[in-house]
Design an enzyme around this catalytic site. Sequence first.
Site, PDB file in Angstrom:
ATOM      1  N   TYR A  98       0.830  -1.190   0.000  1.00 48.00           N
ATOM      2  CA  TYR A  98       0.000   0.000   0.000  1.00 48.00           C
ATOM      3  C   TYR A  98       0.872   1.251   0.000  1.00 48.00           C
ATOM      4  O   TYR A  98       1.839   1.349   0.775  1.00 48.00           O
ATOM      5  CB  TYR A  98      -0.914  -0.026   1.227  1.00 48.00           C
ATOM      6  N   ASP A 170      -0.095  -7.372   7.198  1.00 49.05           N
ATOM      7  CA  ASP A 170      -1.237  -6.528   6.854  1.00 49.05           C
ATOM      8  C   ASP A 170      -2.269  -7.443   6.194  1.00 49.05           C
ATOM      9  O   ASP A 170      -2.089  -7.900   5.064  1.00 49.05           O
ATOM     10  CB  ASP A 170      -0.787  -5.417   5.901  1.00 49.05           C
TER      11      ASP A 170
END
Length: 379
Positions: A98, A170
């Site tokens: 990300y 994550d």
Amino acid sequence: MKLATKLIHAGAEPDPSTGAIMTPIYQTSTYVQEAPGVNKGYEYARSQNPTRKALEDAYAIIENGKYALAFSSGVAATDSVIKLLNPGDEVIAANDMYGGSYRLFTKVWERYNIKFVYVDTTDAANVKAAVTAKTKLIWVETPTNPLMNITDIEAVAAIAKQAGAWLCVDNTFASPYLQNPLDMGADIVMHSATKYLGGHSDVIQGCLMMNDKDLREKLYFIQKSCGAVPGPQDCFLVLRGIKTLGIRMKAHCENGEKIAHWLRNNSKVAKVYWPGFEDSAGYAVAKKQMRGFGGMISFELKDGSDAEVKRVLSSTHLFSLAESLGGVESLINHPATMTHASIPREERIKNGLSDGLIRLSVGIEDADDLIDDLDKAIG
């Protein structure tokens, strides 16, 4: 309890004062004490809040963990993990991640002499080769944002343990419905709860789950001291969202599968990134560690010109052009100029993120309507 039942009942206890089945929103900043240091378990709302406590209990349960902490955003949760480190420590991170995490690492924490080493974590050998005596944390996403790359959590967890480092996963793209990294040896799981856990595009929040009590205490100290905590209204919204995570994720997965295959059969589409294709590089690992392949898909057009990509991005009606993901409504996104714009172009291209990549967050609308929307936009 089986997963669907667990998601509905996690952290849910009738309110002791009224019997309310839903956890009330405790909209208060402080709590009256009987005497100095004598209280009902709550002193000041930055440190504790009953609504947040119920949510943190739920977070722990749905990730098969013992402890959890809620934060004001996913980036705030990520930031708190990095605050466990000291100047001179090293972090091994995935080279596909990300953009907000990359920005935090490179623009904020590198200034404090934390070194980040970026590797292709789809091959655990790359992770092992990057380990040094200074490695204190390994940070991975799986599936990754936005190329849907898969990392073998169990294999990387073994490397982290041997190195004496923490592994943080994550888990935003998979959600606890599809994957539970703590069960595979991860030390910390991070979610942007804004996404699938909230599920309705109406809240910003992040969370961390873990099993180690000492690690929980260190992270709680950071949470309390630095103050990036969510308000009770936001906690209430995520508590509500978690209750429907199971039924929503079933629909996301079903729609995602249909749309991924439709895109792959479209003559104007060059490549589709989705871990559920049996010939995809990460399929075997994804099938081993996930219970489904999710509703996140990226693709490239054969005509990858800026003009054509922008035309498609601006031509959908059910797929809204917007950042974020994981809501009940479908979203279309251009990582190069939106979610991953903070990553230098040369780095993006080197890691396989082209200027023409389009990312979809497939919602829970009727799949045929979504396919029709894409069909009209692609032409």
